[in-house]
Design a protein around this motif. Structure first.
Motif, PDB file in Angstrom:
ATOM      1  N   VAL A 277      39.368  28.043  48.039  1.00  0.00           N
ATOM      2  CA  VAL A 277      39.650  29.408  47.632  1.00  0.00           C
ATOM      3  C   VAL A 277      38.416  30.226  47.979  1.00  0.00           C
ATOM      4  CG1 VAL A 277      40.084  30.975  45.711  1.00  0.00           C
ATOM      5  CG2 VAL A 277      41.205  28.744  45.765  1.00  0.00           C
ATOM      6  N   ILE A 278      38.576  31.201  48.855  1.00  0.00           N
ATOM      7  CA  ILE A 278      37.446  32.029  49.283  1.00  0.00           C
ATOM      8  C   ILE A 278      37.509  33.375  48.570  1.00  0.00           C
ATOM      9  CG2 ILE A 278      36.340  33.195  51.225  1.00  0.00           C
ATOM     10  CD1 ILE A 278      37.311  30.995  53.030  1.00  0.00           C
ATOM     11  N   ILE A 279      36.408  33.752  47.963  1.00  0.00           N
ATOM     12  CA  ILE A 279      36.305  35.034  47.287  1.00  0.00           C
ATOM     13  C   ILE A 279      35.094  35.770  47.850  1.00  0.00           C
ATOM     14  CG2 ILE A 279      36.011  36.244  45.089  1.00  0.00           C
ATOM     15  CD1 ILE A 279      37.245  33.805  43.706  1.00  0.00           C
ATOM     16  N   GLY A 280      35.351  36.861  48.563  1.00  0.00           N
ATOM     17  CA  GLY A 280      34.279  37.662  49.125  1.00  0.00           C
ATOM     18  C   GLY A 280      33.984  38.866  48.245  1.00  0.00           C
ATOM     19  N   SER A 281      32.720  39.148  48.051  1.00  0.00           N
ATOM     20  CA  SER A 281      32.330  40.271  47.197  1.00  0.00           C
ATOM     21  C   SER A 281      31.067  40.902  47.744  1.00  0.00           C
ATOM     22  CB  SER A 281      32.092  39.793  45.767  1.00  0.00           C
ATOM     23  OG  SER A 281      30.902  39.020  45.700  1.00  0.00           O
ATOM     24  N   ALA A 282      30.670  42.019  47.130  1.00  0.00           N
ATOM     25  CA  ALA A 282      29.360  42.575  47.424  1.00  0.00           C
ATOM     26  C   ALA A 282      28.316  41.585  46.912  1.00  0.00           C
ATOM     27  CB  ALA A 282      29.188  43.920  46.729  1.00  0.00           C
ATOM     28  N   THR A 283      27.150  41.598  47.532  1.00  0.00           N
ATOM     29  CA  THR A 283      26.092  40.686  47.099  1.00  0.00           C
ATOM     30  C   THR A 283      25.271  41.273  45.958  1.00  0.00           C
ATOM     31  OG1 THR A 283      24.676  41.556  48.861  1.00  0.00           O
ATOM     32  CG2 THR A 283      25.937  39.564  49.333  1.00  0.00           C
ATOM     33  N   THR A 284      25.759  42.390  45.407  1.00  0.00           N
ATOM     34  CA  THR A 284      25.113  42.979  44.242  1.00  0.00           C
ATOM     35  C   THR A 284      25.466  42.185  42.992  1.00  0.00           C
ATOM     36  OG1 THR A 284      27.005  44.409  43.813  1.00  0.00           O
ATOM     37  CG2 THR A 284      25.289  45.265  45.270  1.00  0.00           C
ATOM     38  N   GLU A 285      24.768  42.453  41.900  1.00  0.00           N
ATOM     39  CA  GLU A 285      25.054  41.753  40.651  1.00  0.00           C
ATOM     40  C   GLU A 285      26.462  42.035  40.169  1.00  0.00           C
ATOM     41  OE1 GLU A 285      23.358  41.424  36.045  1.00  0.00           O
ATOM     42  OE2 GLU A 285      22.263  42.578  37.571  1.00  0.00           O
ATOM     43  N   LYS A 286      26.889  43.306  40.242  1.00  0.00           N
ATOM     44  CA  LYS A 286      28.246  43.653  39.813  1.00  0.00           C
ATOM     45  C   LYS A 286      29.294  42.986  40.696  1.00  0.00           C
ATOM     46  CE  LYS A 286      27.369  48.136  37.588  1.00  0.00           C
ATOM     47  NZ  LYS A 286      25.907  48.244  37.780  1.00  0.00           N
ATOM     48  N   GLY A 287      29.013  42.916  42.000  1.00  0.00           N
ATOM     49  CA  GLY A 287      29.956  42.262  42.898  1.00  0.00           C
ATOM     50  C   GLY A 287      30.118  40.792  42.579  1.00  0.00           C
ATOM     51  N   GLN A 288      29.033  40.119  42.281  1.00  0.00           N
ATOM     52  CA  GLN A 288      29.090  38.697  41.968  1.00  0.00           C
ATOM     53  C   GLN A 288      29.748  38.437  40.616  1.00  0.00           C
ATOM     54  OE1 GLN A 288      25.210  36.926  42.602  1.00  0.00           O
ATOM     55  NE2 GLN A 288      24.987  37.968  44.571  1.00  0.00           N
ATOM     56  N   VAL A 289      29.576  39.362  39.679  1.00  0.00           N
ATOM     57  CA  VAL A 289      30.275  39.239  38.393  1.00  0.00           C
ATOM     58  C   VAL A 289      31.780  39.358  38.609  1.00  0.00           C
ATOM     59  CG1 VAL A 289      30.694  40.356  36.173  1.00  0.00           C
ATOM     60  CG2 VAL A 289      28.349  40.004  36.971  1.00  0.00           C
ATOM     61  N   ALA A 290      32.198  40.300  39.447  1.00  0.00           N
ATOM     62  CA  ALA A 290      33.621  40.460  39.744  1.00  0.00           C
ATOM     63  C   ALA A 290      34.179  39.211  40.413  1.00  0.00           C
ATOM     64  CB  ALA A 290      33.836  41.687  40.636  1.00  0.00           C
ATOM     65  N   ALA A 291      33.415  38.641  41.347  1.00  0.00           N
ATOM     66  CA  ALA A 291      33.854  37.422  42.019  1.00  0.00           C
ATOM     67  C   ALA A 291      34.019  36.286  41.018  1.00  0.00           C
ATOM     68  CB  ALA A 291      32.855  37.033  43.104  1.00  0.00           C
ATOM     69  N   GLU A 292      33.093  36.189  40.066  1.00  0.00           N
ATOM     70  CA  GLU A 292      33.190  35.145  39.047  1.00  0.00           C
ATOM     71  C   GLU A 292      34.388  35.367  38.135  1.00  0.00           C
ATOM     72  OE1 GLU A 292      32.532  31.844  36.676  1.00  0.00           O
ATOM     73  OE2 GLU A 292      31.855  32.366  38.701  1.00  0.00           O
ATOM     74  N   THR A 293      34.712  36.626  37.870  1.00  0.00           N
ATOM     75  CA  THR A 293      35.890  36.933  37.044  1.00  0.00           C
ATOM     76  C   THR A 293      37.158  36.413  37.712  1.00  0.00           C
ATOM     77  OG1 THR A 293      34.823  38.915  36.162  1.00  0.00           O
ATOM     78  CG2 THR A 293      37.215  38.783  35.967  1.00  0.00           C
ATOM     79  N   LEU A 294      37.307  36.679  39.018  1.00  0.00           N
ATOM     80  CA  LEU A 294      38.476  36.173  39.732  1.00  0.00           C
ATOM     81  C   LEU A 294      38.423  34.655  39.847  1.00  0.00           C
ATOM     82  CD1 LEU A 294      41.067  36.748  41.291  1.00  0.00           C
ATOM     83  CD2 LEU A 294      39.685  37.044  43.358  1.00  0.00           C
ATOM     84  N   ALA A 295      37.239  34.107  40.034  1.00  0.00           N
ATOM     85  CA  ALA A 295      37.104  32.653  40.134  1.00  0.00           C
ATOM     86  C   ALA A 295      37.611  31.973  38.873  1.00  0.00           C
ATOM     87  CB  ALA A 295      35.647  32.270  40.405  1.00  0.00           C
ATOM     88  N   GLN A 296      37.412  32.604  37.707  1.00  0.00           N
ATOM     89  CA  GLN A 296      37.881  32.014  36.462  1.00  0.00           C
ATOM     90  C   GLN A 296      39.403  31.943  36.398  1.00  0.00           C
ATOM     91  OE1 GLN A 296      36.441  30.520  33.984  1.00  0.00           O
ATOM     92  NE2 GLN A 296      34.355  30.735  34.768  1.00  0.00           N
ATOM     93  N   VAL A 297      40.073  32.879  37.064  1.00  0.00           N
ATOM     94  CA  VAL A 297      41.533  32.812  37.114  1.00  0.00           C
ATOM     95  C   VAL A 297      41.972  31.545  37.840  1.00  0.00           C
ATOM     96  CG1 VAL A 297      43.622  33.930  38.010  1.00  0.00           C
ATOM     97  CG2 VAL A 297      41.783  35.321  37.014  1.00  0.00           C
ATOM     98  N   TYR A 298      41.328  31.258  38.973  1.00  0.00           N
ATOM     99  CA  TYR A 298      41.665  30.061  39.745  1.00  0.00           C
ATOM    100  C   TYR A 298      41.150  28.784  39.090  1.00  0.00           C
ATOM    101  CZ  TYR A 298      43.108  32.958  43.722  1.00  0.00           C
ATOM    102  OH  TYR A 298      43.760  33.846  44.544  1.00  0.00           O
ATOM    103  N   ALA A 299      40.062  28.904  38.332  1.00  0.00           N
ATOM    104  CA  ALA A 299      39.446  27.710  37.750  1.00  0.00           C
ATOM    105  C   ALA A 299      40.344  27.024  36.732  1.00  0.00           C
ATOM    106  CB  ALA A 299      38.106  28.079  37.099  1.00  0.00           C
ATOM    107  N   GLY A 300      41.418  27.690  36.322  1.00  0.00           N
ATOM    108  CA  GLY A 300      42.364  27.053  35.423  1.00  0.00           C
ATOM    109  C   GLY A 300      43.017  25.828  36.028  1.00  0.00           C
ATOM    110  N   TRP A 301      43.023  25.736  37.370  1.00  0.00           N
ATOM    111  CA  TRP A 301      43.631  24.556  37.999  1.00  0.00           C
ATOM    112  C   TRP A 301      42.923  24.108  39.279  1.00  0.00           C
ATOM    113  CZ3 TRP A 301      45.477  29.422  39.074  1.00  0.00           C
ATOM    114  CH2 TRP A 301      45.815  29.733  40.375  1.00  0.00           C
ATOM    115  N   VAL A 302      42.009  24.898  39.805  1.00  0.00           N
ATOM    116  CA  VAL A 302      41.318  24.538  41.039  1.00  0.00           C
ATOM    117  C   VAL A 302      39.902  24.068  40.706  1.00  0.00           C
ATOM    118  CG1 VAL A 302      40.517  25.361  43.293  1.00  0.00           C
ATOM    119  CG2 VAL A 302      42.652  26.249  42.334  1.00  0.00           C
ATOM    120  N   ASN A 303      39.507  22.931  41.278  1.00  0.00           N
ATOM    121  CA  ASN A 303      38.154  22.424  41.080  1.00  0.00           C
ATOM    122  C   ASN A 303      37.133  23.437  41.567  1.00  0.00           C
ATOM    123  OD1 ASN A 303      35.611  20.889  41.779  1.00  0.00           O
ATOM    124  ND2 ASN A 303      36.831  19.229  40.896  1.00  0.00           N
TER     125      ASN A 303
END
Length: 655
Positions: A277-303
């Protein structure tokens, strides 16, 4: 562990229009566009303007609702699996096409994918509890995913498994309302190749995407995360950035690129068990927080090791390159099949030999009549346009040859059919087995079958019969009827030669030649094997395998790992909620009841059973010809039935 390359930085200030490197949009496309949907994907970008007030930004640390704009081959399955795997998260799929939404809310799903109907039923309609009923608190609690970790989601799965599962997947035509109410908005609309104007034939048509992006920017709540699923040109995020700075300069949206890597026919398995699962974001702190937010949606079933974060431009380009590389492999092996036919070598033997080289691998080395679908050709051409726009003409020419080779392979196959039939099809019946561009899907976009039919019609055949085990006959008829705008009627009902059948034996009866156009296992004359380009676990169709709705398969798909059901617990089928009744004026039901050809309910998986080739051979015209466009037939067995076989990559009887 997530990888965050920092080679390209997306700043938190608006980037000027001059920074764009590639023209990506047609003229005036901001003012409107079609809302057709698709099965592809790609990404976007970060934005904060100098006028933004950080204190006014809505927190998205707890995601309660997701809106997916686009109810097509990507949006529908993706949203269904996200909802299924996150039972306390509200997921809404929106589309302006009310007919499409009606079908998602009925027994007549608009697309066929193995396992999709069951996933939709569980998430859309809910499940009855298999033990104690849910408490009132559980029944009314808000769907929620916490970015602090997965514990809450795991607990919710356990709760849902032992009690009633409430519906959490919804389909609506009220686009603006659903966008406003969502924490994350996913854009998954069609981005086909542009056919007119600047860049025609190569550039991506961004009309639908821009129209939807404008709606999202206008209606999304401040602080929402915007996710691109549609496949878009690299640096499209900059277009979104500029749109926000013009339309709503005082708000803040984080924009992510989350390309899909779904294969038609295995989309549900690809979503349940993704390679990455590829998640591209800005390399800013806010961008990485947003990427982590979406990652948590997938983390419910994806390693988590399979969830990769990148900068926004890398994610956008990854999808185009991935599809282009796969298309290149198919065109490469197809070019070798032409050499095999001229020399007497066998393409399957050559493919198996080189596929054993670990540096090459065996995936996507199956020769055939060329790739189809909405992605490969479009994405290769988009890469061509990108290269040419950057002044890299040689690079563009290299990738354009992949598409040229694909068209050459298809035309070569059709010419071989005509040659073997004495260069005339007048008065002869030709049967096409398969219409979809690949097996186990109803997707007919860019299907080679349509171009083959166009060529065969020019030869004035007596009849062109079509049978496909997954495609709705009415969808096929509708596409064939579109040919009539280019010339004389094509369908038999309109005075033409093409007739669509719902039975393989009727389609093949009295046929002079049978063309295998799609590699459905039903058309094999040997035991089906997993294709080298398919995941072994996703091969859910084979000879006499029961439907996916049967107990074993539905249990595998619908029971969370935490479920501790015993043998005495109700079966999944007993727990399924009845599907919604269709309205009295349901057009799908009316077509089924008013025509000889039954329109299959695509919400039902179809049992897979191989055809009886001996029965087909008995009813064919002599000489009996079979043209294997997918290399799935054992020639010796057909010869014993009196059928002459011509296969891709084999010299055959005619050479």
């Amino acid at each position: 562990m997530a990888l965050v390359p920092g080679s390209v930085c997306c700043s938190e200030t608006v980037i000027s229009a001059d920074a764009s490197t590639v023209p990506t949009t047609p003229d005036d496309s901001l003012n409107g566009g079609t809302d057709e949907l698709d099965e592809e994907s790609n990404g976007s970008r970060t934005t904060v303007t100098e006028d933004s007030d950080p204190e006014s930004i809505t927190s998205v640390s707890h995601v309660r609702s997701i809106c997916c704009v686009g109810a097509g081959y990507v949006g529908g399955p993706t949203a269904a699996v996200i909802a299924y795997k996150n039972p306390r998260l509200r997921v809404t799929v929106v589309d302006k096409d009310e007919r499409r939404i009606r079908r998602w809310n009925s027994q007549h799903l608009p697309i066929y994918e193995p396992g999709l109907a069951e996933i939709v039923r569980i998430s859309r309609d809910g499940l009855r509890g298999d033990s104690t009923p849910a408490s009132s608190d559980e029944a009314t609690s808000e769907p929620q995913i916490s970015t602090e970790g997965q514990q809450e989601n795991a607990e919710s799965n356990s709760t849902v498994a032992s009690s009633d599962r409430k519906p959490n997947l919804f389909f609506s035509a009220n686009v603006a309302k659903c966008i406003r109410e969502s924490d994350i908005v996913i854009i998954a609309v069609n981005t086909p190749t542009k056919m007119r104007g600047s860049g025609a034939g190569s550039a991506t048509d961004m009309t639908a995407f821009e129209a939807v992006a404008a709606d999202v920017v206008q209606h999304a709540r401040n602080g929402a995360i915007i996710v691109e699923k549609s496949t878009v040109p690299c640096r499209t995020a900059q277009m979104i950035q500029e749109m926000i700075s013009v339309r709503r300069p005082s708000v803040h949206f984080e924009i992510l690129s989350n390309p899909e890597f779904l294969a038609a026919g295995t989309a549900i398995q690809d979503l349940l068990h993704p390679d990455r699962v590829i998640i591209g974001s800005a390399t800013t702190e806010k961008g990485q927080v947003a990427a982590e937010t979406l990652a948590q949606v997938y983390a419910g079933w994806v390693n988590r090791s399979r969830i990769i974060t990148t900068n926004i431009w890398s994610s956008e380009l990854a999808k185009l390159v991935a599809n282009s590389m796969l298309a290149q492999r198919l065109s490469s092996i197809n070019s070798i099949s032409a050499i095999c036919e001229a020399t007497g070598a066998e393409i399957n033997e050559v493919s198996a030999s080189i596929g054993m080289d670990s540096r090459v691998g065996d995936k996507f080395l199956r020769a055939g009549i060329g790739f189809g679908g909405s992605c490969f050709k479009k994405d290769v051409l988009s890469l061509v346009y990108l290269a040419e726009s950057l002044g890299l003409k040689e690079v563009g020419a290299y990738w354009r040859q992949v598409v040229t080779m694909n068209e050459y392979q298809r035309n070569r196959f059709t010419s071989r059919v005509i040659k073997c039939l004495n260069n005339t099809l007048v008065g002869k019946k030709i049967t096409l087995l398969g219409y979809a561009f690949k097996k186990n899907t109803s997707d007919t976009r860019e299907a080679p079958a349509l171009e083959i039919i166009k060529t065969l019609l020019d030869e004035n055949p007596g009849e062109i019969a079509i049978f496909d085990p997954c495609c709705n006959p009415y969808v096929v008829e509708s596409e064939i009827r579109q040919l009539q705008s280019l010339g004389p009627p094509a369908l038999r009902d309109d005075g033409g030669a093409v007739k669509v059948y719902s039975d393989a034996y009727e389609a093949c009866a009295s046929s002079n030649a049978i063309l295998i156009v799609t590699e459905f296992d039903e058309f094999r004359n040997s035991d089906p094997v997993s294709s080298p380009d398919q995941k072994s676990e996703s091969a859910v169709s084979g000879q006499n395998i029961p439907t996916i709705a049967q107990e074993a398969m539905i249990s595998k798909l619908s029971k969370p790992e935490e479920s501790k059901n015993t043998a005495s617990s109700p079966s999944i089928e007993d727990r399924l909620i009845s599907q919604p009744d269709c309205a009295a004026d349901c057009p799908d039901c009316q077509r089924e009841n008013g025509r000889d050809i039954p329109a299959r309910k695509l919400s039902e998986d179809i049992p897979k059973k191989q055809v009886d080739w001996e029965r087909i051979a008995e009813n064919m015209q002599t000489p009996k010809w079979l043209f294997d466009g997918r290399c799935i037939i054992e020639t010796k067995k057909m010869t014993e039935l009196g059928i002459r076989v011509e296969s891709i990559g084999s010299s055959g009887d005619a050479f």
